[in-house]
Scaffold this active site. Structure first.
Site, short mmCIF file in Angstrom:
data_model
loop_
_atom_site.label_atom_id
_atom_site.label_comp_id
_atom_site.label_asym_id
_atom_site.label_seq_id
_atom_site.Cartn_x
_atom_site.Cartn_y
_atom_site.Cartn_z
N ASN A 8 0.87 -1.18 0.00
CA ASN A 8 0.00 0.00 0.00
C ASN A 8 0.91 1.23 0.00
O ASN A 8 1.49 1.58 1.02
CB ASN A 8 -0.89 -0.02 1.25
CG ASN A 8 -1.74 1.24 1.37
OD1 ASN A 8 -1.85 2.02 0.43
ND2 ASN A 8 -2.32 1.44 2.55
N TRP A 9 1.01 1.86 -1.17
CA TRP A 9 1.94 2.99 -1.30
C TRP A 9 1.37 4.28 -0.71
O TRP A 9 2.06 5.29 -0.64
CB TRP A 9 2.29 3.22 -2.78
CG TRP A 9 3.13 2.14 -3.40
CD1 TRP A 9 3.66 1.04 -2.76
CD2 TRP A 9 3.57 2.05 -4.76
NE1 TRP A 9 4.38 0.27 -3.64
CE2 TRP A 9 4.34 0.87 -4.88
CE3 TRP A 9 3.36 2.83 -5.89
CZ2 TRP A 9 4.92 0.47 -6.09
CZ3 TRP A 9 3.94 2.44 -7.10
CH2 TRP A 9 4.72 1.27 -7.19
N LYS A 10 0.10 4.28 -0.36
CA LYS A 10 -0.55 5.48 0.18
C LYS A 10 -0.31 6.68 -0.74
O LYS A 10 -0.31 6.53 -1.95
CB LYS A 10 -0.10 5.74 1.62
CG LYS A 10 -0.18 4.50 2.49
CD LYS A 10 -0.03 4.79 3.94
CE LYS A 10 0.00 3.49 4.72
NZ LYS A 10 -0.08 3.65 6.13
N HIS A 106 -9.62 0.98 4.45
CA HIS A 106 -8.36 1.19 5.19
C HIS A 106 -8.63 2.13 6.37
O HIS A 106 -9.44 3.06 6.26
CB HIS A 106 -7.30 1.78 4.25
CG HIS A 106 -5.93 1.77 4.88
ND1 HIS A 106 -5.54 2.71 5.80
CD2 HIS A 106 -4.90 0.90 4.74
CE1 HIS A 106 -4.30 2.43 6.20
NE2 HIS A 106 -3.89 1.34 5.58
N GLU A 184 -5.77 -5.31 10.13
CA GLU A 184 -4.77 -4.30 10.43
C GLU A 184 -5.14 -3.56 11.71
O GLU A 184 -5.97 -2.62 11.67
CB GLU A 184 -4.69 -3.28 9.30
CG GLU A 184 -4.33 -3.85 7.95
CD GLU A 184 -3.72 -2.78 7.05
OE1 GLU A 184 -2.55 -2.92 6.71
OE2 GLU A 184 -4.41 -1.79 6.74
N GLY A 190 2.14 1.83 10.90
CA GLY A 190 3.14 2.90 10.86
C GLY A 190 3.76 3.24 12.20
O GLY A 190 4.42 4.27 12.33
N SER A 228 3.04 -2.50 10.43
CA SER A 228 4.47 -2.53 10.75
C SER A 228 5.14 -3.86 10.40
O SER A 228 6.06 -4.30 11.10
CB SER A 228 4.69 -2.18 12.23
OG SER A 228 4.27 -0.85 12.48
N GLY A 249 2.78 -1.29 4.33
CA GLY A 249 2.83 0.14 4.01
C GLY A 249 4.27 0.59 3.80
O GLY A 249 4.84 0.44 2.72
N GLY A 250 4.88 1.12 4.86
CA GLY A 250 6.21 1.72 4.76
C GLY A 250 7.24 0.84 4.07
O GLY A 250 7.98 1.30 3.19
C1 PEP Z 1 -0.90 0.07 6.00
O1 PEP Z 1 -1.01 1.28 5.95
O2 PEP Z 1 -1.75 -0.65 5.45
C2 PEP Z 1 0.24 -0.49 6.72
C3 PEP Z 1 0.19 -1.74 7.05
O3 PEP Z 1 1.28 0.37 7.00
P1 PEP Z 1 2.68 0.00 7.71
O4 PEP Z 1 3.17 -1.30 7.11
O5 PEP Z 1 3.57 1.14 7.41
O6 PEP Z 1 2.38 -0.15 9.17
#
Ligand code: PEP
Length: 270
Positions: A8-10, A106, A184, A190, A228, A249-250
């Site tokens: 998920n590049w947001k 999300h 999630e 994050g 995370s 995400g990140g």
């Molecule tokens: C997300 O935003 O779906 C996510 C899982 O972010 P991160 O991996 O950065 O916690």
């Protein structure tokens, strides 16, 4: 069970140039794996990326000859096709841009756009009627976790799927191919904080049982963990049979870490 690792590049990367650089890194690394005959990170684990809407068409064009899929991060709840909805992108437009899936629900959409049960039910209906698969995100806040409300929150969020099946029973037979649940916990997104693998496993088991209770044919729903996930913890999540992959995400913004996470799930999927 098929594993999935979804990035998920947001609202990243900032420019088309940087989107192309990330795609270059991903495609170069995947091709290099093929050439040296190591097991490619996507041979048993499906890879998908979800760029910003503005980059969807360019990303799908670049992924045309690869096995990596592309998802939108959201679609309009107002109309599946066209209409006077300034700022929205419809399921039909997203599919026309080449995406085959969309994320929905999300926690950042729920938080910043106040997405409700009814909105999400509309969006899910629009996505499925336009032949987009749906990655439906659910999870509890820190307070709800502290108050041991996780399973109650999840039951409520999953009622969107239950209501969808009541309204559109014809979708039941194909639901397990077209719907993925991403668990999630909001407090893990994050933040670098993660629940234990045992906690995630228990919650995933509950999700699978709950969805199976809606429709007997959906007896092994794909359930991903997100929050995370990184190169250090991916192996431990991948080792649990209830965790069918990750929504990342990140760590999806660097090809190396995204593919390392995919490798972890590739190794453990049957
Ligand atoms: C997300 O935003 O779906 C996510 C899982 O972010 P991160 O991996 O950065 O916690």
């Amino acid at each position: 069970m098929q594993a999935w690792v979804i990035g998920n590049w947001k609202q990243n990367p900032a420019t088309s140039h940087d989107v192309n650089a990330l795609l270059d890194d991903l495609l170069t690394a995947i091709n290099a794996e093929k050439q040296v005959d190591t097991e490619p990170s996507n041979s048993r684990c499906k890879l998908m990326v979800a760029p910003s809407c503005i980059h969807l068409a360019a990303v799908t064009a670049r992924l045309k000859d690869s096995s990596m899929l592309c998802a939108a991060q959201d679609i309009s709840g107002h109309s599946a096709s066209t209409g006077a909805y300034t700022g929205d992108c419809s399921a039909q437009q997203v599919a026309d841009a080449g995406a085959t899936w969309t994320l929905l629900g999300h926690s950042e959409r729920r938080q910043y756009h106040r997405e409700s049960h009814d909105t999400l039910l509309q969006k899910m209906t629009h996505a499925l009627t336009q032949d987009l698969g749906v990655v439906f995100c659910i999870g509890e806040t820190q307070t709800q976790y502290d108050e041991q409300q996780t399973l109650n929150v999840i039951n409520e969020q999953l009622s969107v799927v239950k209501d969808l099946l009541v309204q559109q029973p014809a979708l039941i037979s194909s639901l397990s191919e077209r719907l993925i649940i991403a668990y999630e916990p909001v407090w893990a997104i994050g933040t670098g904080k993660v629940p234990t693998v045992e906690e995630v496993s228990h919650t995933h088991q509950h999700i699978k049982q709950t969805v199976a209770g809606f429709a007997k044919t959906v007896d092994n729903m794909t359930v991903l963990y997100g929050g995370s996930v990184n190169t250090d913890n991916a192996d431990s999540f991948a080792a649990d049979s209830m965790i069918d992959g990750a929504l990342v995400g990140g760590a999806s913004l660097k090809a190396q870490s995204f593919l390392a996470i995919a490798h972890a799930f590739n190794r453990t999927s049957a």
